[in-house]
Write a protein that holds these residues in place. Structure first.
Motif, short mmCIF file in Angstrom:
data_model
loop_
_atom_site.label_atom_id
_atom_site.label_comp_id
_atom_site.label_asym_id
_atom_site.label_seq_id
_atom_site.Cartn_x
_atom_site.Cartn_y
_atom_site.Cartn_z
N PRO A 29 3.01 7.29 3.27
CA PRO A 29 1.87 6.66 2.61
C PRO A 29 1.38 5.40 3.33
CG PRO A 29 3.43 7.40 0.96
CD PRO A 29 4.08 7.62 2.30
N SER A 74 0.82 -1.22 0.00
CA SER A 74 0.00 0.00 0.00
C SER A 74 0.84 1.26 0.00
CB SER A 74 -0.93 0.00 1.22
OG SER A 74 -0.20 0.06 2.44
N TRP A 75 2.13 1.15 0.32
CA TRP A 75 3.00 2.32 0.36
C TRP A 75 3.59 2.66 -1.01
CZ3 TRP A 75 3.95 -2.51 2.37
CH2 TRP A 75 4.93 -3.27 1.73
N ILE A 76 3.36 1.79 -1.99
CA ILE A 76 4.02 1.99 -3.29
C ILE A 76 3.41 3.15 -4.07
CG2 ILE A 76 4.51 0.91 -5.53
CD1 ILE A 76 4.70 -1.77 -4.06
N PRO A 77 2.08 3.20 -4.28
CA PRO A 77 1.56 4.35 -5.03
C PRO A 77 1.68 5.63 -4.19
CG PRO A 77 -0.05 2.54 -4.90
CD PRO A 77 1.01 2.28 -3.90
N SER A 78 1.96 6.72 -4.86
CA SER A 78 2.00 7.99 -4.13
C SER A 78 0.58 8.42 -3.81
CB SER A 78 2.69 9.06 -4.98
OG SER A 78 2.00 9.24 -6.21
N GLU A 108 -6.48 3.31 0.86
CA GLU A 108 -6.39 4.73 0.62
C GLU A 108 -6.69 5.50 1.90
OE1 GLU A 108 -9.15 6.35 -2.16
OE2 GLU A 108 -10.89 5.44 -1.21
N TRP A 129 -2.77 10.30 -3.86
CA TRP A 129 -3.50 11.06 -4.87
C TRP A 129 -4.18 12.25 -4.21
CZ3 TRP A 129 -9.08 10.91 -5.68
CH2 TRP A 129 -9.77 10.12 -4.77
N TYR A 148 -9.59 -1.62 -2.50
CA TYR A 148 -9.19 -0.27 -2.91
C TYR A 148 -9.39 0.74 -1.79
CZ TYR A 148 -8.99 4.08 -5.58
OH TYR A 148 -8.67 5.33 -6.03
N ARG A 200 -2.39 5.19 5.33
CA ARG A 200 -3.32 4.25 4.73
C ARG A 200 -3.63 3.07 5.65
NH1 ARG A 200 -0.17 4.69 -1.03
NH2 ARG A 200 -1.49 6.33 -1.96
#
Length: 249
Positions: free
Chosen positions: A94, A42-46, A144, A48, A140, A98
């Protein structure tokens, strides 16, 4: 051995199944599995845009946060308030911001297991929990930094409480009070969580028990009134997302 156990009353009621075992163990296992599945990577995407708004709001001092909620994002105020204390302890990476949503998703899945077991049996509860973990929408929102997973958890456990009330021979007043509190909490966590009252109303109405219907209306009404401030603020602040109506699909 599975036996059908329904409370004998002159009027209709929700049939439930009771077992020598308990739904506690599978609920805990599948809930924890959900947290792990959702949290991995979960830390991979920056972050949004809306997640960044969550973090920036949570980093505000509380007086500044409350002033902001008087103008925008009141419907997310409870989540921002809770996230404020979380980031004070664990920072704003992140993964950190999350992680609460991952815990909330796990709590929602655990609730689904308990609810399905109560209504249809342990096997159905386990299957429902596994299916819930596999739902893309759940994973999802569990990954987030927004309050939607927490909203899902709240409405799930509110539904469990209602089933407990409706399957009780003589539900105590404190359970209806707790239900009213739960309705208010759902409203403050996320305004649209109050839509759960529609299926709840159908469920209660189907029982054709006037006394229960009156008590439910009173409890739901009290909870709705307690949540009135966030409802009112949400209506007045709806213009902040008004531009979405003019967006092309």
């Amino acid at each position: 051995m599975v036996t059908l156990d329904t409370v004998r009353t002159p009027a209709r009621q929700i049939p439930t199944r009771r077992f020598r075992g308990s739904s506690t163990v599978p609920a805990i296992i599948l809930g924890l599995l959900t947290v792990v599945v959702v949290a991995i990577g979960s830390w991979i995407p920056s972050l949004w845009g809306d997640e960044a708004a969550s973090v920036l709001s949570a980093e505000r001092p509380l007086p500044s946060l409350f002033r902001m909620l008087g103008n925008v994002d009141a419907v997310h105020g409870t989540y921002y308030f809770l996230l404020h204390f979380w980031v004070q302890l664990f920072g704003t990476s992140p993964f950190s911001v999350r992680l609460p949503s991952a815990f909330a998703a796990g709590l929602a899945v655990a609730g689904v297991v308990v609810l399905a077991t109560r209504l249809s049996g342990r096997r159905a509860g386990i299957i429902a929990g596994i299916v819930c973990i596999m739902l893309p929408r759940l994973t999802y929102m569990g990954a987030e930094a927004r309050g939607y997973a927490l909203s899902a958890a709240c409405v799930t456990w509110l539904s469990i409480l209602l089933v407990s009330v409706l399957t009780s021979d003589r539900p105590r007043r404190r359970l209806w009070i707790l239900y009213a509190v739960g309705v208010a909490v759902c409203g403050y966590v996320f305004l649209f969580s109050l839509l759960i009252l529609v299926p709840h109303a159908v469920m209660v109405f189907a029982l054709r028990r006037r006394a229960v219907w009156r008590r439910w209306l009173m409890a739901a009404g009290v909870g709705f009134l307690v949540a009135a401030p966030v409802i009112i603020y949400g209506i007045f602040e709806s213009g902040q997302v008004g531009f979405l109506a003019h967006q092309n699909a």
